[in-house]
Design an enzyme around this catalytic site. Structure first.
Site, PDB file in Angstrom:
ATOM      1  N   ASP A 538       0.837  -1.191   0.000  1.00 37.66           N
ATOM      2  CA  ASP A 538       0.000   0.000   0.000  1.00 37.66           C
ATOM      3  C   ASP A 538       0.878   1.249   0.000  1.00 37.66           C
ATOM      4  OD1 ASP A 538       0.587   0.675   2.878  1.00 37.66           O
ATOM      5  OD2 ASP A 538      -0.418  -1.253   3.202  1.00 37.66           O
ATOM      6  N   GLU A 618      22.237 -21.535 -19.432  1.00 34.97           N
ATOM      7  CA  GLU A 618      21.321 -20.710 -18.635  1.00 34.97           C
ATOM      8  C   GLU A 618      22.081 -19.591 -17.906  1.00 34.97           C
ATOM      9  OE1 GLU A 618      17.633 -23.708 -17.507  1.00 34.97           O
ATOM     10  OE2 GLU A 618      19.525 -23.913 -16.421  1.00 34.97           O
TER      11      GLU A 618
END
Ligand code: DGJ
Length: 740
Positions: A538, A618
């Site tokens: 928030d 990777e």
């Protein structure tokens, strides 16, 4: 701009930003009417002419209106609505007086205009910077019978198109008054057939948007969990039915508060829409003695006449600039590796150093040591509260580990869950009364832990002392501040029973106080908020931590929806997002490494997996991803964000454009696989239609077109995309007129 016009006994207040106006009138009786919120008005406009009054004999009329049956508080659009005094709609303020009566009837008293933003006592609020300075209007309303004052605060941010609201009650009377409800705002919109968009979810699936029509039955979102919650985010949008990303009137309401909240929209009998937001009145009750005051959190409101994307960008800008603080507000944040999904509780010092070594080789800039480094903590059943380093487990102290990590060229970060306590801990054994639990009742255990009574100064002092000791004992650049349970069993051994209704709010004030103290002591510290992922995402928390772990769900495809919902209010720079292992630990799904990175890159970016399990190929990809993240950082962290396609549309796509529109990029993820596939096509946004851009495709091929062409004609991906594959396309401005 704030203007006040006096006419006879009436005062007309007009607050104007660059593209919006908000108008109120203190009428001849002193009722503060809400007249308008929308596109910017011209000087002299007075929209009180919109108010339509008819005989409201049944609803009742206030004494000040005498026998005028067409003057009713029950139907007038108002800025404050008091309970029990003739407005039968949901109230903004409810008072319980000592004589047992419950009326709250506020009339205009005075006003004041001030330069600069107003502060909200003990809570976050938008603040001024050299680039953005607010203006403040405070209107004082008064309850004559009790001598209670209500100060309505309005902040105006001209070029940001933002207006804020908060309220403060001051008991000037001789008697105590019990505040049963005090919201931050009441707004009655006269003519607005709106949809409401709010953000709902659950742990590991937060902030999915839902769009519903505003009806006579109230639509309300709220939390009683002690935190803003995974279930509803304290922010919502009201918009025209036809509104979409690029058109239509939209209003945003975003509460800078991290505790129990309630927000609602409801049509009244005259079809006006009543909009409310603030601290949840459920379980709330606050006693005010003489001269005591209570302030509400701030609501940040914004208006866009041009759709949802613009509304979101206005929120991103103001939150990033005037809510987030500290060194890392704009400074580049390190790409991190977090050990949680790599090891969970099963680690020792050597394992951490191995992770760090591999991470450093790949270009990762910080190692974050998550849960399990302190007390007796090899699972989540014990140890919380004992903030002492488990040197046995780590094979040394944090200075040793942090120093070794620094020597590898990386920063070091640490996890805390300060607000919690395990019953199996030294802290609980020494201070059982510090935990929130009701005497003679078994408390509710969640993750086998209790919450600390953060309203207590001694609890906060202990946490401050412990955290400060740890943070100054080692080179710790970052703290992940976690919170892993909903809070109930509210009872404080340190306060009187008559104050029990204040506890949820005081808990939040206590958390803010501790955060503030800690940041004052360690101003260089970077905080990442977290609450089991995104349970406390928030605007309030963003005042302390410029980024928040967005969700415990790290599945890149689920994250598309979660990050999409989060983007409506919160800047992308605040979205904590990591590349995690495959198959994903939450969903079991396999998604290409490239897609996982492309999704995480629209956020703070980091890794959370066992690097030792990556193949050489990777690892090479990881290096490239980090280089790509650095290259695009300015755009993702400071640029404008565009939602191009929603996750439910088969492909999800979004874009960032620099404020000067010289550079942009789009990311697209294909969600479905199909036989004989149709072309994947998307319309770009955010470019300057008159500039020409080089769009980089695969294998270093590129195409040059005007911004207009990329935006109106769009882009067809010139190859077949499989399910969960992603593409990133960068647009660079080329010299004007050069289409070659
Ligand atoms: C919940 C967080 O969201 C996770 O990332 C991790 O930090 C765990 N808590 C640790 O207990």
């Amino acid at each position: 701009m704030i203007s006040v016009k006096k006419e006879n006994k009436e005062l007309l207040f007009t607050l104007s930003t660059y593209e919006s106006s908000y108008q109120m009138k203190a009428d001849r009786y002193g009722v503060l009417l809400h007249l308008f919120y929308g596109e910017r008005l011209n000087e002299g406009d007075d929209l009180s002419r919109l108010i339509f009054r008819t005989d409201m004999g049944f609803s009742g009329n206030p004494a000040c209106a005498g026998t005028d049956r067409a003057y009713s508080l029950d139907t007038l659009p108002q800025e404050v609505s008091g309970f029990g005094a003739g407005d039968f709609r949901d109230s903004m303020v409810e008072l319980l007086h000592e004589d047992g009566s419950r009326a709250a009837e506020f009339y205009f008293d005075s006003y004041e205009i001030m330069d600069g933003s107003y502060k909200v006592d003990g809570m976050p609020a938008l603040y001024d910077t050299s680039a953005t300075k607010g203006e403040t209007l405070v209107i004082t309303m008064r309850e004559a019978a009790s001598d209670v004052e209500l100060k309505l605060c309005y902040g105006v941010y001209e070029k940001e198109n933002v207006i804020t609201r908060a309220a403060k009650l001051i008991n000037k009377g001789k008697k105590r008054v019990s505040v049963q409800k005090l919201l931050s705002m009441n707004l009655d919109m006269m003519f607005f057939d709106a949809d409401m968009i709010y953000f709902t979810g659950r742990h590991a699936f937060e902030r999915e948007p839902e769009r519903v029509p505003v009806r006579h039955a109230k639509t309300e979102i709220k939390s009683v969990r002690g935190m803003s919650s995974h279930q509803y985010n304290p922010a919502f949008i009201l918009c025209e039915k036809k509104a979409d990303e690029d058109s239509g009137k939209c209003y945003g309401f975003c509460l800078a508060y991290s505790g129990n909240f309630a927000a609602s929209a409801q049509r009244d009998q005259k079809n006006q829409t009543r909009v409310q937001m603030g601290i949840n009145p459920d379980g709330f009750c606050y006693l005010l003695g003489k001269d005591e005051e209570l302030m509400t959190p701030q609501v940040i409101m914004s208006f866009s006449k041009d759709g949802l994307t613009k509304l979101s960008q206005q929120y991103h800008d103001i939150i990033r600039e005037n809510m987030c603080r500290g060194k890392y507000k704009h400074e580049k944040r390190p790409v991190l590796i977090n050990n949680w999904e790599a090891t969970y509780f099963d680690f020792d010092g050597q394992k951490l150093l191995n992770i760090a070594e591999q991470a450093a080789e790949l270009g990762i800039e910080m190692l974050v040591l998550d849960d399990g480094w302190f007390g007796k903590r090899d699972d989540d059943n014990s140890g919380l509260g004992d903030w002492f380093v488990n040197e046995k487990k780590l094979g040394g102290n944090l200075q040793d580990i942090g120093g070794r990590i620094n020597d590898m060229g990386m920063k070091f970060g640490l996890w805390f869950e300060p607000e919690m306590i395990s019953e199996d801990s030294g802290l609980y054994r020494a201070h059982p009364d510090w935990a929130l639990a009701i005497p003679d009742r078994e408390p509710n255990r969640a993750r086998n832990q209790l919450a600390l009574d953060m309203s207590r100064t001694d609890v906060r002092d202990y946490l401050f002392e412990r955290m400060s000791a740890i943070l100054s004992s080692a080179p710790i650049a970052y703290v992940k501040w976690d919170l892993n349970r909903s809070i109930c069993d509210m009872y404080s051994h340190a306060s009187k029973p008559e104050h029990s209704g204040e506890l949820y709010h005081k808990y939040v004030l206590g958390v803010y106080d501790l955060l503030e103290r800690l940041l004052a002591r360690f101003p260089e510290l970077m905080l990442e908020g977290c609450s089991g992922g995104g349970g406390r995402f928030d605007a309030g928390m963003l005042y302390y931590s410029p980024q928040i772990w967005c969700s415990d769900n790290t599945d890149a495809i689920n994250r598309l929806t979660i990050q999409y919902g989060t983007s409506f209010f919160y800047p992308i720079s605040s979205v904590g997002s990591h590349v995690s292992a495959c198959p994903n630990h939450q969903t079991g799904r396999s998604v290409p490494l490239k897609t996982r990175a492309d999704v995480a890159m629209s956020g703070s970016f980091g890794y959370e997996l066992d690097l030792g399990k990556l193949t050489d190929e990777e690892k090479l990809q990881v290096k490239e991803q980090i280089a790509q993240f650095h290259d695009l950082y300015e755009l993702t962290h400071e640029g404008d964000y565009y939602r191009l396609a929603a996750p439910k549309e088969g492909v999800m796509a979004w874009a960032f454009a620099a404020k000067d529109k010289r550079r942009a990029f789009l990311t697209l993820v294909r969600l479905e696989a199909e036989g004989n596939p149709l072309p994947v096509h998307v319309f770009m946004k955010g470019l300057d239609k008159d500039k020409s851009y080089r769009c980089m495709l695969k294998n270093d091929t590129s195409v040059i077109n005007s911004g207009a062409a990329f935006m109106s004609g769009g882009i067809t991906i010139p190859w077949t995309m499989g399910q969960y594959e992603s593409v990133v396309m960068v647009f660079e401005e080329v010299n004007h007129g050069s289409f070659a």
